[in-house]
Design a protein around this motif. Structure first.
Motif, PDB file in Angstrom:
ATOM      1  N   GLN A 108       0.386   5.238   4.130  1.00 28.69           N
ATOM      2  CA  GLN A 108       1.508   5.105   3.203  1.00 28.69           C
ATOM      3  C   GLN A 108       1.465   6.109   2.061  1.00 28.69           C
ATOM      4  OE1 GLN A 108       3.676   3.312   4.832  1.00 28.69           O
ATOM      5  NE2 GLN A 108       3.880   1.468   3.591  1.00 28.69           N
ATOM      6  N   PRO A 132       5.614   8.676   5.453  1.00 28.64           N
ATOM      7  CA  PRO A 132       4.516   7.835   5.932  1.00 28.64           C
ATOM      8  C   PRO A 132       4.100   8.262   7.339  1.00 28.64           C
ATOM      9  CG  PRO A 132       6.210   6.500   4.899  1.00 28.64           C
ATOM     10  CD  PRO A 132       6.773   7.892   5.005  1.00 28.64           C
ATOM     11  N   ALA A 168      -0.827   0.744   5.467  1.00 29.50           N
ATOM     12  CA  ALA A 168       0.042  -0.420   5.415  1.00 29.50           C
ATOM     13  C   ALA A 168      -0.676  -1.707   5.813  1.00 29.50           C
ATOM     14  CB  ALA A 168       1.262  -0.199   6.315  1.00 29.50           C
TER      15      ALA A 168
END
Length: 214
Positions: A108, A132, A168
């Motif tokens: 991320q 990302p 994430a």
């Protein structure tokens, strides 16, 4: 038969020699500052993450290999290394029946701080991910091909920086990362990233990053 004077001189020599060895050991064991060190292409760091944070190398669902920052004479810098997913990850095990290579995680963001030669923290670093980055098993992400710029505080080759990578699903990890000289032959095929524009053309990847370590 040795005289007392000879024995005393020999004892003095032994004491001096022992003291020298202790001093050398102290130099090797007691000082771990981010001093100017010569790094080679394969001397980036390796990191593993699983279930929300860092784990022992080789046991992670997300594997980061040969991570380093490459600094160029024009003041620009770029992130280099490889990230890939482990076949043992739950995401891969669940999805492998329906898709050939399901996404294990997503990188991320990244940020950090420069370090001074004495190990103290310097200024902030901004790591600009174009987007990302999805992490899968069979297609390792070559970071140096993603044009990821590192800007902010001055980076000195041979002095570490501190980077934090945030994923994430598997959390974040913070570690010292070597800053290497982009003019070295190992990186001659890499194009400097414009510090002003934050862009660069795709270039050949350092060969040491091509085959991920376990």
């Amino acid at each position: 038969m040795p005289t007392l004077k000879f024995r005393a001189k020999r004892a003095a020599v032994v004491i001096v020699a022992a003291a020298s060895l202790v001093g050398l050991a102290g130099c090797q064991m007691g000082f771990k500052h981010a001093t100017l060190t010569q790094y080679t292409q394969a001397e980036g760091i390796n990191l593993d993450l699983a279930n929300g944070g860092p784990v022992a190398q080789g046991t992670g669902y997300v594997k980061v290999r040969n991570l380093m920052i490459i600094a160029f004479p024009d003041g620009s810098a770029r992130l280099s290394g490889v990230i890939y997913g482990s076949p043992s990850s739950s995401a891969y095990q669940v999805g492998k029946a329906s898709t050939p290579d399901p996404k294990v995680d997503t990188l991320q963001s990244a940020n950090g701080k420069a370090l001074k030669p004495n190990g103290d923290q310097g200024g902030a670093l901004t790591v600009s991910l174009p987007q990302p980055l999805p992490i899968v098993v069979k297609e390792p992400v070559q970071l140096q091909d993603q044009n990821i710029t590192v800007t902010g505080a001055k980076l000195t080759p041979g002095v570490d920086a501190e980077l934090t990578l945030t994923f994430a699903k598997n959390g974040r990890v913070t570690s010292r990362v070597p800053v290497v000289d982009g003019t070295k032959p190992d990186f001659a095929t890499m194009t400097p990233v414009s510090a002003a524009s934050g862009s660069a053309s795709a270039s050949a990847s350092p060969s040491a990053s091509a085959t991920p370590a376990r």
